[in-house]
Each structure stands twice: as C-alpha cells, then as structure tokens.
Scaffold this motif. Structure first.
Motif, PDB file in Angstrom:
ATOM      1  N   UNK A 100      30.335  38.579  11.426  1.00  0.00           N
ATOM      2  CA  UNK A 100      31.705  38.862  10.980  1.00  0.00           C
ATOM      3  C   UNK A 100      32.524  39.402  12.146  1.00  0.00           C
ATOM      4  N   UNK A 101      31.930  40.343  12.886  1.00  0.00           N
ATOM      5  CA  UNK A 101      32.618  40.939  14.038  1.00  0.00           C
ATOM      6  C   UNK A 101      33.017  39.881  15.053  1.00  0.00           C
ATOM      7  N   UNK A 102      32.098  39.004  15.429  1.00  0.00           N
ATOM      8  CA  UNK A 102      32.398  38.037  16.490  1.00  0.00           C
ATOM      9  C   UNK A 102      33.428  37.007  16.030  1.00  0.00           C
ATOM     10  N   UNK A 103      33.439  36.669  14.726  1.00  0.00           N
ATOM     11  CA  UNK A 103      34.444  35.736  14.215  1.00  0.00           C
ATOM     12  C   UNK A 103      35.841  36.350  14.268  1.00  0.00           C
ATOM     13  N   UNK A 104      35.955  37.582  13.789  1.00  0.00           N
ATOM     14  CA  UNK A 104      37.262  38.250  13.770  1.00  0.00           C
ATOM     15  C   UNK A 104      37.738  38.513  15.198  1.00  0.00           C
ATOM     16  N   UNK A 105      36.833  38.902  16.075  1.00  0.00           N
ATOM     17  CA  UNK A 105      37.193  39.132  17.480  1.00  0.00           C
ATOM     18  C   UNK A 105      37.703  37.847  18.120  1.00  0.00           C
ATOM     19  N   UNK A 106      37.054  36.722  17.823  1.00  0.00           N
ATOM     20  CA  UNK A 106      37.493  35.437  18.374  1.00  0.00           C
ATOM     21  C   UNK A 106      38.898  35.094  17.892  1.00  0.00           C
ATOM     22  N   UNK A 107      39.157  35.299  16.606  1.00  0.00           N
ATOM     23  CA  UNK A 107      40.500  35.028  16.062  1.00  0.00           C
ATOM     24  C   UNK A 107      41.529  35.932  16.742  1.00  0.00           C
ATOM     25  N   UNK A 108      41.202  37.229  16.884  1.00  0.00           N
ATOM     26  CA  UNK A 108      42.131  38.156  17.531  1.00  0.00           C
ATOM     27  C   UNK A 108      42.398  37.787  18.980  1.00  0.00           C
ATOM     28  N   UNK A 109      41.355  37.381  19.705  1.00  0.00           N
ATOM     29  CA  UNK A 109      41.535  37.000  21.106  1.00  0.00           C
ATOM     30  C   UNK A 109      42.332  35.714  21.246  1.00  0.00           C
ATOM     31  N   UNK A 110      42.166  34.789  20.287  1.00  0.00           N
ATOM     32  CA  UNK A 110      42.959  33.561  20.328  1.00  0.00           C
ATOM     33  C   UNK A 110      44.428  33.866  20.046  1.00  0.00           C
ATOM     34  N   UNK A 111      44.680  34.808  19.128  1.00  0.00           N
ATOM     35  CA  UNK A 111      46.062  35.229  18.879  1.00  0.00           C
ATOM     36  C   UNK A 111      46.645  35.916  20.111  1.00  0.00           C
ATOM     37  N   UNK A 112      45.806  36.702  20.792  1.00  0.00           N
ATOM     38  CA  UNK A 112      46.251  37.457  21.966  1.00  0.00           C
ATOM     39  C   UNK A 112      46.597  36.542  23.128  1.00  0.00           C
ATOM     40  N   UNK A 113      45.817  35.472  23.318  1.00  0.00           N
ATOM     41  CA  UNK A 113      46.009  34.588  24.470  1.00  0.00           C
ATOM     42  C   UNK A 113      46.661  33.264  24.087  1.00  0.00           C
ATOM     43  N   UNK A 114      47.086  33.148  22.821  1.00  0.00           N
ATOM     44  CA  UNK A 114      47.677  31.891  22.373  1.00  0.00           C
ATOM     45  C   UNK A 114      49.068  31.620  22.891  1.00  0.00           C
ATOM     46  N   UNK A 115      49.679  32.601  23.545  1.00  0.00           N
ATOM     47  CA  UNK A 115      50.948  32.374  24.217  1.00  0.00           C
ATOM     48  C   UNK A 115      52.186  32.726  23.436  1.00  0.00           C
ATOM     49  N   UNK A 116      52.031  33.184  22.187  1.00  0.00           N
ATOM     50  CA  UNK A 116      53.214  33.435  21.365  1.00  0.00           C
ATOM     51  C   UNK A 116      54.044  34.609  21.860  1.00  0.00           C
ATOM     52  N   UNK A 117      53.449  35.491  22.615  1.00  0.00           N
ATOM     53  CA  UNK A 117      54.218  36.582  23.215  1.00  0.00           C
ATOM     54  C   UNK A 117      54.237  36.464  24.733  1.00  0.00           C
ATOM     55  N   UNK A 118      53.658  35.389  25.271  1.00  0.00           N
ATOM     56  CA  UNK A 118      53.542  35.232  26.717  1.00  0.00           C
ATOM     57  C   UNK A 118      54.143  33.906  27.167  1.00  0.00           C
ATOM     58  N   UNK A 119      53.295  32.922  27.434  1.00  0.00           N
ATOM     59  CA  UNK A 119      53.766  31.714  28.098  1.00  0.00           C
ATOM     60  C   UNK A 119      54.551  30.779  27.182  1.00  0.00           C
ATOM     61  N   UNK A 120      54.296  30.760  25.859  1.00  0.00           N
ATOM     62  CA  UNK A 120      55.066  29.876  24.987  1.00  0.00           C
ATOM     63  C   UNK A 120      56.498  30.375  24.848  1.00  0.00           C
ATOM     64  N   UNK A 121      56.668  31.702  24.747  1.00  0.00           N
ATOM     65  CA  UNK A 121      58.015  32.274  24.687  1.00  0.00           C
ATOM     66  C   UNK A 121      58.699  32.152  26.044  1.00  0.00           C
TER      67      UNK A 121
END
Length: 686
Positions: A100-121
C-alpha cells in the motif's frame, strides 16, 4: 542493558521474531484489499501533493504519514470486512502494509514530477508573459493540453521510471549495500507494527521507536509555532553566528537528519561536511569577489550569475562520478556474467558463499530477495521497447519534439539514474530536480531554434520523473528487502501506482483549474496557485537557447577541473581496493562531496551530530548502542516525517504559525526592530 538478555546480535534479530509466521506468497501480498486502500489513499495524497506544490513549490516528504495511514486504513478496512462477514477479513501482513505504501508513494511522486506545477505550466503563455516575453513565439507556447494526452504522457514516463529502477535494485541494495535511510526507517516502523508478541528484544525496540517517534513529532510541532515567515524558527537558528549562517553553516535542529546521521557511515557524514566547507566556505566566497568581472547579474537563481557556477560545477562532479561508476559497473557485470556461466550453484548459494559472515537477518532477507528477483534482461529489453514507443508517441503529443530528442534522453537517463539513486541510498538526498535544470539548459542550447523551449521542458519532464520516481522505488525495494516483501509484488504494485497516478493526477489538476478564480489562471503571480518554480524553469530554457555563451566566464574551466578531480578520486578508489591499501576506507564519495554545493552544510552538521551521538553511545554502552541505535534513528526520522501531514493540512487551509523567531545583527537593526515593535498597535484593555 540487562546482562541476562544474552547475545545482543541474536536478540536484536527481527526475522527470528517472524520465523514462526509462514511467508505469504505473491497473491497473499498483492491482495485486492491492499489495492483498494491504496487507491483511496492515492486520491488523498495526490490532492495534497499537487495543491501544496502549486501553492508554495515545496512539498514535504510524505513517506512517513503514508506508512502510518496505510497501517491504520488497512486495519480499519479489515475490521470493516470482518464486521460485515465478507471475505478478506484475515489479519493483514507487513508485506501488504508496504505494498500500500509503495503504491501511494508512486502516485504521489508521479503527481510531484508530472509537471502540473513545473514544466507543463512553464509552457503556457501566462508564465511567458510574466517573464516579460511580450510576443512569445507560438512554437514555444502550449496553453491547452487535452487530459487524455497528458494521461498517456504520464503513463509512458511512469513506466520508464519503473523499468529504470528494476536493474538498479540488486546493485544498490546487495552489491553496494546502501542504507537508504528513509527506506530503512520505514522498514523498522512497519516491522514494529507487525512484530509478534513475546519477542523480548522486539518489544524493547518497538518501545524505543515509539518513544523517540513521539519525542521527534512533539519537537517538530513545537518548532512549527515559531516558524511564521521566511528564515524564521529553529530551522534557521544561527548557532555559529550570523556571518556563518549566511554561508549556510548552522544547526537547524532537524531530528530527521540527526537520525539519518546515526545510520550513515561516519565517512559519508564527514565527506558531506567537507563538501560544504569547500563549496560554501572557500569556493563560493571566492566567486562572489568576481561579481562584475566574471558575471554581471545579481540574481541568485540565474544561470548567468553565480548560480551557474554552483549548478554546473556540482553537476560536473556528480555526472562524471556517475559515468565512471556506470562504466565500472558494466565491466564488473560482464566479468561476473562470465564467471556465473562456469558455476553450477544457485544464485542464492553463490551470494551467501561469497559472504559467509552475514547474520541471520541478512541471510534470510538475501534468500527471499534473490528468489524473487527479476532477470536483468527483461527490464532492459522492455526499456528498449518503451524507448521506441515513446520516440514515436511523444512527438505526436508535442510537435516540437522529434524522435532523436526522446532517444537521447532514454540513453542518458540510466547513467544519471545510477548516480541519483546512489546519492539517495547514501544520504537520503534526491537531486533529480538539479539534473532536470541542467537538462533544460543543455537541450535548449542543443536545439537553439523556435520550439527549443518546449523541447527542453519536455526533456526535463522525462528526466525529473525517471530519476525521482526510480530512486524512490529503489528506496521502497530496500524497505521490501527488510520486510521480506516479494520484489515482484513490489514492482507490480509500483506499476499499478503508475497506472492510477497517470489517470488520477490530470483529473485532480482539472479540478484545480475549474476552482481557480476567474481571469487569474494557474501560474499567474496573483493566482491562488502561482506555481512559483514554473517561471524559473522557463527562464532557464530561455537562457539555454543562447548556448554556453550565456554562462558566466570560466564556468566551463571549473567544470573540466571538477570532472578531472572526480576521475582521479574514483581511479584512486578502484586501485586501492584492488591493491588492498588501507587508504581505501578514507577515500570520499565524489557524489556526496558535491551534494552540499546545492544545499549548504546544515544537513551535514545534523548528520555529524548523529555520528557524534553514536560515538558517545558506543563509548558509554556498546551493547545498548548496537541493539537500539537503529530504533532510535527510525523514531527520530518517522516522528518529524509524520508532522508533514498536519503541516500539509495547515498549508491547505492557510493556517500560519502564530510566531516568528528571527535573529538579527546587533546595533542599528535592533533599534529599528524595537521601534517597529513599540509602534505596533496593541489591543485595548477591557
């Protein structure tokens, strides 16, 4: 410590406490109930991560809150199933807890590096105009991006991250024996939650973990009360004076990094501190004297100013170290492969025969780890197929990008991932964002024509996601190694996390877009979600289009010198190991030496204090230190880590700390502060 306890190494064994419990098979670990709980928590932490990143740009580490909440939610869900008489109500295991931990961490890291507050904006016209680009080239602007395409893009880079991490798992955990301090602390916490009753030493260790857990959490909560504003609170305490504080030499009272220092080898901590002294104590003050001669911009974040030296010198050190180790690793793997062709023993038998001095826990963990390993040829082949697919699909999404750009990133990422994961394993510090900034500049200079900004930002997205997520995945595999979790089950749940995150994150972002104020889009300076780092990323791309001539004078000369130094140190290390010289234990890691170039010496001071605690403890009671030091370190790390959750909630609801504790120079500054305080309005007496 009570002398009647007996052999401390035997009693401190974690796996002996679990040996009466049968090891669950693959499907008993990756259960449907674990997936359901993981999806629920992914929604919560995906929302929290993205909101904080778009608001402040800085997201606290959420691993420890996820560890605790995954246990609580699983326990609650199992109780609910039991009360309803539904299947799946049997007690859950530590392996399920970790999945459970590794799944949620993966989702959080994908949100963190997905670019919505960085390169996509950073691709939008909103950020371009904020940078002063009155008429930006349309080829360097992407304003409207369909959610379906972004889901596909996130899925591709997420799978790239999984495939990048798999070949590194055995190298980092077994061959290099890296600690991954947060992963180790997570393992201690999860094991303590599930330790069977009746193990004397297990009870002592669990009690120690929770004692320091609550102490660390309480101290962090107390410190927060004084941290209202920039450079406020105990984390900005100028213990060595204000002049050294400006050079980033101070003690920030971080329980996390004191705990990390207790786990890390002394040589790593000393090297970290030496790197801070060389950079912030000697090199950077020298470069500051050259302002107006070698560079002319006063901006501390511009690559055309002193920040150009900081970024490029440190990246030259780390990248050279990574390439050297990558080549060494390839040679060693080739020789090892040829040797294994002539051996008839099993993989597990070969490894244990080469390391006869391992204790019971390590032997048991290595057996389980190697029995569930994935052949290296499988992820390597899948990585090549993924590269070809991305090389075809990504140019269809971003027309400025071509096949060659994507393949170039796929070639570079494995080399850099080795270095980044190695640094994370040694010091718990992930420098994926530094590599991303370096990538923006290099790719923009490489393309150097209209559309270069988009190409650079997309390349940044590939690099930052692959490096950050893959290093965190390997860290979770370290936790899995210490909890006897199947590596195959971990990778399956990480892939499941990528699928969930690639669908969930764009939906969360669309919800934020719809909730934003009218005529104040996300990324605008006065927006509720200003995405502060997006402007920096676009500015680096704009500077990069001018090529190396935009860098400050002599920057490349320093980079060449740094690369030569890294090669010399690594060569000395290899030769001393082959010759058996005693000096090999004193040769520093170049990557660790380079990390303080970015972050200063505060972390190094914390870690050295952790080493000092272990040294004094060993002198006073070596038996107690050997048994309980890891438990103390885990408690310190977990307690401060858990406070990230209330801290995130405070940020969500705009709750600020009530006070600011700040230090200023004596003299006129004190008089000004006193005058300001005297003139403040005070509430009238009733």
């Amino acid at each position: 410590m009570d002398a009647t306890i007996g052999d401390p190494l035997l009693l401190a064994s974690v796996e002996r406490a679990f040996e009466k419990q049968p090891l669950p098979d693959f499907w008993e670990q990756a259960t449907p109930r674990a997936m359901i709980v993981a999806v629920v928590l992914s929604v919560v932490f995906g929302f929290v991560t993205l909101q904080i990143q778009m608001s402040t740009g800085v997201v606290p580490g959420l691993n420890m809150p996820i560890s605790v909440l995954s246990f609580i939610f699983l326990k609650w869900f199992v109780s609910l199933l039991r009360s309803c008489g539904l299947p799946g109500s049997e007690p859950f295991t530590r392996q399920e807890n970790l999945l459970v931990l590794t799944t949620v961490t993966t989702v959080g890291n994908l949100a963190l590096t997905g670019g919505f507050a960085l390169y996509i904006i950073a691709m939008t016209s909103t950020v371009a105009k904020a940078l002063g680009e009155t008429n930006p080239d349309p080829r360097d602007i992407v304003d409207n991006f369909p959610a379906g395409q972004w889901m596909l893009f996130l899925l591709l880079i997420g799978l790239m991250s999984v495939l990048t991490s798999v070949p590194l798992n055995q190298v980092m955990i077994l061959d290099y024996r890296l600690l991954f301090p947060t992963g180790t602390a997570q393992a201690h916490l999860i094991n303590s939650f599930h330790t069977p009753h009746g193990a004397i030493m297990a009870k002592i260790q669990v009690a120690t973990i929770f004692k320091f857990f609550f102490g660390s959490f309480s101290w962090t909560a107390f410190s927060w009360l004084y941290a209202s504003g920039k450079d406020c609170g105990f984390s900005s305490f100028p213990l060595f004076g204000l002049q050294l504080y400006k050079k980033r030499f101070f003690f920030d009272f971080s329980a996390t990094f004191i705990g990390v220092g207790m786990i890390c080898p002394l040589m790593v901590n000393i090297t970290f501190l030496v790197g801070g002294i060389v950079s912030w104590g000697l090199l950077f003050p020298f470069l500051e004297t050259k302002s107006g001669q070698w560079y002319h911009t006063p901006s501390p974040s511009s690559l055309a100013g002193i920040n150009g030296y900081k970024v490029f010198i440190s990246v030259a050190l780390i990248l050279t170290d990574g390439i050297y180790n990558f080549i060494t690793l390839l040679i060693a793997a080739f020789l090892d492969f040829r040797q294994k062709q002539q051996e008839t023993d099993t993989v597990v038998g070969n490894y244990l025969r080469k390391h006869p001095s391992l204790n019971y826990d390590d032997r048991r963990r290595i057996e389980v780890f190697l029995e569930n390993k994935i052949p290296a040829s499988l992820p390597v082949a899948a990585y090549g197929v993924c590269a070809i697919i991305c090389g075809v699909v990504i140019p269809q999404i971003f027309h400025q990008v071509n096949f060659l750009h994507v393949i170039a990133m796929y070639i570079i990422v494995p080399v850099v991932a080795l270095t980044n994961t190695y640094a994370t394993g040694l010091t718990d510090w992930n420098i994926a964002y530094t590599y991303a900034k370096f990538t923006i500049f290099v790719v923009a200079a490489w393309v150097a024509k209209p559309g270069a900004i988009i190409v650079a930002l997309v390349s940044c997205g590939l690099v930052v996601s692959a490096l950050h997520i893959s290093s965190q995945m390997t860290q979770d595999v370290k936790t899995g190694y210490m909890t006897l979790t199947s590596q195959r089950a971990l990778i399956m749940m990480q892939t499941f996390g990528v699928i969930v995150g690639s669908v969930l994150t764009p939906c969360i972002f669309r919800a934020f877009q719809r909730s934003a104020k009218a005529n104040v889009p996300i990324g605008a300076a006065d927006s509720e979600y200003p995405c502060p780092y997006a402007m920096l990323y676009r500015a680096m791309a704009v500077i990069g289009t001018g090529g190396v001539k935009e860098l400050p004078d002599h920057c490349l000369t320093f980079c060449y010198a740094a690369a030569g130094f890294a090669i010399a140190v690594n060569t000395l290390s290899v030769v001393s190991q082959r010759k058996g010289w005693k000096i090999q234990v004193y040769i520093p890691s170049v990557t660790v030496l380079a990390l303080p170039f970015f972050i200063g010496s505060a972390v190094a001071i914390d870690m050295c204090i952790g080493s000092a605690v272990i040294f004094l403890w060993m002198k006073m009671n070596s038996q107690s230190a050997a048994i309980l030091s890891s438990a103390v370190a885990a408690g310190l790390i977990c307690g401060e880590g858990l406070f990230a959750l209330p801290s995130a909630l405070f940020t969500l609801f705009s709750v600020e700390a009530p006070m600011c504790m700040k230090f200023i120079h004596s003299g006129k500054q004190v008089d000004l502060a006193d005058s300001f305080i005297r003139n403040m309005s005070t509430p009238a007496k009733p």
